[in-house]
Design a protein around this motif. Structure first.
Motif, mmCIF file in Angstrom:
data_model
loop_
_atom_site.group_PDB
_atom_site.id
_atom_site.type_symbol
_atom_site.label_atom_id
_atom_site.label_comp_id
_atom_site.label_asym_id
_atom_site.label_seq_id
_atom_site.Cartn_x
_atom_site.Cartn_y
_atom_site.Cartn_z
ATOM 1 N N GLU A 1 0.740 -1.313 -0.210
ATOM 2 C CA GLU A 1 -0.040 0.143 -0.006
ATOM 3 C C GLU A 1 0.770 1.341 0.024
ATOM 4 O OE1 GLU A 1 -3.465 2.272 -0.224
ATOM 5 O OE2 GLU A 1 -2.930 0.055 -0.381
ATOM 6 N N VAL A 2 2.064 0.995 0.689
ATOM 7 C CA VAL A 2 2.785 2.292 0.800
ATOM 8 C C VAL A 2 3.773 2.709 -0.379
ATOM 9 C CG1 VAL A 2 4.962 3.158 1.845
ATOM 10 C CG2 VAL A 2 3.254 2.300 3.349
ATOM 11 N N GLU B 1 2.466 4.672 -3.856
ATOM 12 C CA GLU B 1 2.579 6.059 -3.604
ATOM 13 C C GLU B 1 4.020 6.588 -3.827
ATOM 14 O OE1 GLU B 1 1.369 9.457 -4.200
ATOM 15 O OE2 GLU B 1 -0.113 8.596 -3.151
ATOM 16 N N ARG C 1 -0.049 7.262 3.947
ATOM 17 C CA ARG C 1 -0.537 5.847 3.810
ATOM 18 C C ARG C 1 0.236 5.033 4.715
ATOM 19 N NH1 ARG C 1 -2.505 4.188 -1.183
ATOM 20 N NH2 ARG C 1 -2.906 5.703 -2.898
ATOM 21 N N ARG D 1 -1.468 5.866 8.382
ATOM 22 C CA ARG D 1 -2.990 5.251 8.315
ATOM 23 C C ARG D 1 -2.765 3.786 8.630
ATOM 24 N NH1 ARG D 1 -8.009 7.045 7.217
ATOM 25 N NH2 ARG D 1 -9.483 5.370 6.656
ATOM 26 N N GLY D 2 -1.958 2.946 7.631
ATOM 27 C CA GLY D 2 -2.022 1.628 7.610
ATOM 28 C C GLY D 2 -1.385 1.023 8.618
#
Length: 447
Positions: free
Chosen positions: A71-72, A75, A84, A87-88
């Motif tokens: 997820e990181v 970006e 990200r 939050r993750g």
């Protein structure tokens, strides 16, 4: 008899007792072995269960870290990447807030905060738990895990570049799983931050190059326009002088003025080429589309290059069928294409050579080729033929005049017609350039 019988009976009883004792001892031994085996089996089962739980836990940790890292890494913008990550990690560990802080020495260079809605924790974590400078003095920096706050370092190699900071509004016990996931994401984040910074540097470089290219294009366009005005006056007066409108000329003067006129025309062509490419770059180059007979285009191009054939011994063959048909294109620009190809063929073909111009219908439209028996082009240079200002090593060694713009303009014009250009060449074996044009190009311009 009776005494013997009593003795025998006593011996038998003693034997039976010994057998019974041995059986009892064997039973006790078997029971002890069974108890030990049962205990060992129970312990083995417990160890196996613990190992399975540990493996599953590590797999869960690895899966969580992998998902967070994926997820990181989606970006490339540094601020978005940090947000990200905050939050993750906060959501994965059930924290009330998570802060990602990048540092350079004692100075914070970037910060991202996330807070769980309704948690009562604003995510404004203070300084990291543990002084980074003090930690580095004793080796690699270590994380700090308190009841309500936790921090783990972000490293790139051995260099401390930031901290991941977690906060809980209520005291809690941070588990080994929490620590492993935070440390795993910190490692991944270090690599992602390096990647994002490299990407940002590349983007800045690209933007600077784009600005330089735009400035270069504007400069070339401005200079070309400025050169055209005085050049027009020069060629005008040259024409008057050669026509002897300003007085009679001697043969020597005529020869000198002819040389000047020829080079002035070369300069005019160069300025025209520069303006054309500037128009292509600015999106201002447009094609005037109409039905065009390629046979007429080829004939006009051959006439345009005829002055180059003076004092040359070349065999030129034109093979264009009368029923070739019509192409929807810009006649002036297509003539420019054929003229450029013919000019190159004449320049690079020695006396005694042959040049062949041919055109034919194919399943996609019309193909037109210019083939020569000239010096050819080295294979390792052919992919740069349509690059602006590119001149082959052969042209430089043989001092063949040219600006290196003709083929770049040819490709721009053909691309604008929705067509394509192919080149086949080998040193000392000649060159064939083939232009393929559709009957109906997709657009009336050059992107």
């Amino acid at each position: 008899m009776q005494q013997a019988s009593a003795a025998d009976l006593t011996a038998r009883v003693a034997l039976l007792e010994r057998r019974l004792e041995r059986e009892r001892s064997a039973r006790r031994t078997a029971e002890e072995i069974g108890e030990r085996a049962t205990s060992e089996l129970f312990e083995a089962v417990q160890n196996l269960q613990r190992a399975q739980a540990e493996i599953q836990g590590r797999a869960d940790q690895a899966r969580t870290v992998t998902e967070l890292a994926r997820e990181v890494r989606r970006e490339l913008d540094l601020d978005g990447l940090l947000q990200r990550a905050a939050r993750g990690l906060g959501e994965a560990l059930g924290a009330d807030s998570c802060t990602v802080r990048l540092t350079a020495g004692d100075r914070a260079t970037a910060l991202a905060r996330w807070a769980r809605p309704g948690s009562g924790c604003d995510g404004s974590a203070g300084t990291p738990l543990g002084d980074p400078a003090a930690e580095l003095a004793g080796g690699s920096p270590a994380g700090r895990w308190a009841s309500t706050r936790a921090a783990t370092p972000v490293l790139v190699g051995e260099q401390l570049v930031g901290w991941l900071e977690l906060e809980s509004s209520q005291p809690r016990s941070w588990t080994e799983r929490d620590v492993a996931i935070a440390e795993g994401l910190a490692r991944e984040l270090g690599a992602a931050v390096s990647q994002a910074r490299v990407y940002a540097d590349q983007q800045a470089t690209v933007e600077r190059l784009r600005e330089l290219d735009l400035a270069k294009t504007e400069f070339v366009s401005t200079v070309s326009h400025e050169l055209r005005t005085p050049l027009t006056s020069i060629t005008g007066y040259l024409e008057m002088l050669l026509e002897e409108a300003l007085g009679e000329l001697t043969p020597h003067q005529v020869k000198a003025l002819t040389v000047i006129d020829r080079n002035a025309q070369r300069l005019q062509l160069l300025i025209g080429d520069l303006l054309t490419l500037s128009g292509v770059d600015a999106g201002a180059f447009r094609l005037d589309l109409a039905p065009v007979h390629l046979g007429t285009v080829v004939a006009d191009a051959c006439a345009a290059v005829r002055p180059l054939l003076e004092r040359r011994v070349l065999d030129i063959a034109v093979e264009v069928p009368d029923d070739l048909g019509v192409v929807h294109g810009d006649g002036t620009q297509l003539e420019r294409v054929v003229s450029n190809l013919l000019t190159n063929a004449v320049k690079f073909t020695p006396d005694g050579g042959r040049i062949r111009v041919a055109a034919a219908d194919d399943e996609h439209g019309v193909s037109l080729s210019v083939a020569d028996t000239g010096c050819g082009i080295p294979l390792d240079e052919q992919d740069r033929l349509f690059t602006r200002f590119f001149r082959s090593t052969i042209s430089q060694e043989q001092e063949i005049q040219g600006s290196g713009l003709g083929l770049a303009i040819t490709k721009a014009i053909v691309d604008g017609h929705g067509g394509g250009v192919d080149v086949e060449s080998a040193p000392a074996a000649g060159t064939t350039v083939t232009v393929r044009l559709p009957r109906h190009p997709p657009a009336a311009g050059v992107a």
